[in-house]
Design a protein around this motif. Structure first.
Motif, short mmCIF file in Angstrom:
data_model
loop_
_atom_site.label_atom_id
_atom_site.label_comp_id
_atom_site.label_asym_id
_atom_site.label_seq_id
_atom_site.Cartn_x
_atom_site.Cartn_y
_atom_site.Cartn_z
N ILE B 115 0.84 -1.21 0.00
CA ILE B 115 0.00 0.00 0.00
C ILE B 115 0.87 1.25 0.00
O ILE B 115 0.64 2.20 -0.77
N LYS B 116 1.92 1.23 0.83
CA LYS B 116 2.84 2.37 0.89
C LYS B 116 3.46 2.66 -0.46
O LYS B 116 3.57 3.82 -0.87
N GLN B 119 0.92 4.30 -2.72
CA GLN B 119 0.64 5.68 -2.32
C GLN B 119 1.75 6.62 -2.75
O GLN B 119 1.49 7.74 -3.21
N GLN B 120 2.96 6.14 -2.66
CA GLN B 120 4.10 6.96 -3.07
C GLN B 120 4.08 7.18 -4.59
O GLN B 120 4.32 8.28 -5.07
N GLN B 122 1.40 7.14 -6.42
CA GLN B 122 0.29 8.07 -6.68
C GLN B 122 0.73 9.52 -6.50
O GLN B 122 0.39 10.38 -7.32
N LYS B 123 1.52 9.77 -5.48
CA LYS B 123 1.98 11.13 -5.20
C LYS B 123 2.78 11.69 -6.37
O LYS B 123 2.65 12.87 -6.71
N GLU B 126 0.37 12.77 -9.00
CA GLU B 126 -0.42 13.93 -8.58
C GLU B 126 0.41 15.20 -8.75
O GLU B 126 -0.09 16.22 -9.22
N SER B 170 -4.23 3.87 -8.79
CA SER B 170 -3.65 3.84 -7.45
C SER B 170 -4.73 3.76 -6.39
O SER B 170 -4.66 2.96 -5.46
N ARG B 171 -5.76 4.58 -6.56
CA ARG B 171 -6.85 4.60 -5.58
C ARG B 171 -7.55 3.24 -5.53
O ARG B 171 -7.77 2.68 -4.46
N CYS B 174 -5.24 0.54 -3.95
CA CYS B 174 -5.10 0.69 -2.50
C CYS B 174 -6.36 0.20 -1.79
O CYS B 174 -6.28 -0.50 -0.78
N GLU B 178 -6.53 -2.75 0.96
CA GLU B 178 -7.04 -2.50 2.31
C GLU B 178 -8.14 -3.49 2.69
O GLU B 178 -8.23 -3.92 3.84
#
Lengths: 182, 182
Positions: B115-116, B119-120, B122-123, B126, B170-171, B174, B178
DNA sequence: TACCGCATGTAACGGGTTACATGATTGC
DNA sequence: GCAATCATGTAACCCGTTACATGCGGTA
């Protein structure tokens, strides 16, 4: 700082079980061709190095009528090296899409020639989208343990979303150029 | 068969007006950094070759207090070579996204670590999406003639659509992981 | 004083593909 | 008889980045 991704790709496949260089190539083609490939020119030298560095051990399986198989198996250190890398953050990946470069100099050729380029580009990704369906079926057959499947399906989903975006862009861009033609 | 894209990238920039190697680098950074970049290690040797092959001519502009500028200008043959290439169909471009490779071996590390990673990832995209806005403004200023602008905006739109797709992926991914955590 | 911008370039290195070499068996 | 599959590997390339070398002028 520069790390060799192929190295980890091979390390990763070996983590799923002992394999030969030939197996590795076939495996990538079968279940990961949508986002990864390796050539023998990379695979064999890397296997040699992994062995020399104590990340994999080599066993030679004799066969009758066929060449010997050089089967590599990860050591504990190999597993550790892989896990370390898996946790390291990924870095930005610049696309270098040739179509964008060509379009950037679009005014050098006719509007119709630009439209043709985009249409051809679009076809590539439409085909890719249908190919993905086949790969999806293949990996549903191939996964031995339950754990990999959800992750493998994520790589498929990635392809679906990106290809759809590329197709949408193609349609939009063609429409725009056709308006310019009037 | 293998063609050198950098060669044509440089040929293309020169088609918009005489330029030095230094100018070329700056220009790419300013108006095409979203999809292309060239290093001096590529630019200078290529300019030398373009000159030797009669595709560009070189003029040395003396400056006071600053090093000389070696300005290159396309010849008629240079223009022709470029147009030929612009009409040649593009070929498929395999992504080799590191995130997919890592995810492919996802079960080797914990769900949270995966997940980490996402998220990275995705950043990154963005940020890229917001950077695109700046580039968009820059190119609206920079274009001298009317003709290039619509094409340049298409390259921006490409980035917008692809980055949005990557963020969506990514969303989704994740959320999926989860759920697996429960 | 130290760094940034201007401006040219080269050398070393690493990544990656393609072509080639070898050679037995199986199927058309 | 020919091509494909199995299986290993190397050498020659091309592509691309990074680091280095040089050196002046302006700014913090």
């Amino acid at each position: 700082m520069k790390i060799n991704k192929s190295r980890y790709a091979i390390l990763g496949l070996l983590s799923m079980g002992p394999m030969s260089g030939y197996d590795i190539k076939k495996k990538f083609e079968k279940i990961a061709s949508n986002f990864w490939n390796e050539s023998y020119g990379q695979i064999y030298p890397i296997l040699k190095r992994l062995n020399a560095e104590g990340l994999a051990v080599k066993t030679i399986e004799k066969q009758i009528g066929k060449p010997d198989r050089h089967v590599y198996e990860l050591t504990r250190q190999g597993h550790e090296k892989l896990m370390e890398w898996l946790k390291e953050p990924v870095d930005r990946h610049i696309g270098r899409h040739e179509i964008l470069l060509k379009l950037f100099f679009g005014p050098m050729i006719s509007v119709n020639d630009n439209i043709k380029q985009i249409q051809q580009f679009q076809k590539i990704y439409e085909k890719e989208l249908t190919d993905l369906k086949t790969i999806k079926e293949t990996i549903k057959m191939d996964h031995n343990d339950q754990s990999h499947l959800p992750y493998w399906l994520m790589t498929i989903r990635f392809g679906e979303l990106v290809n759809k975006a590329l197709i949408q862009w193609s349609r939009e861009s063609c429409a725009l150029l056709e308006k310019m033609n009037d």
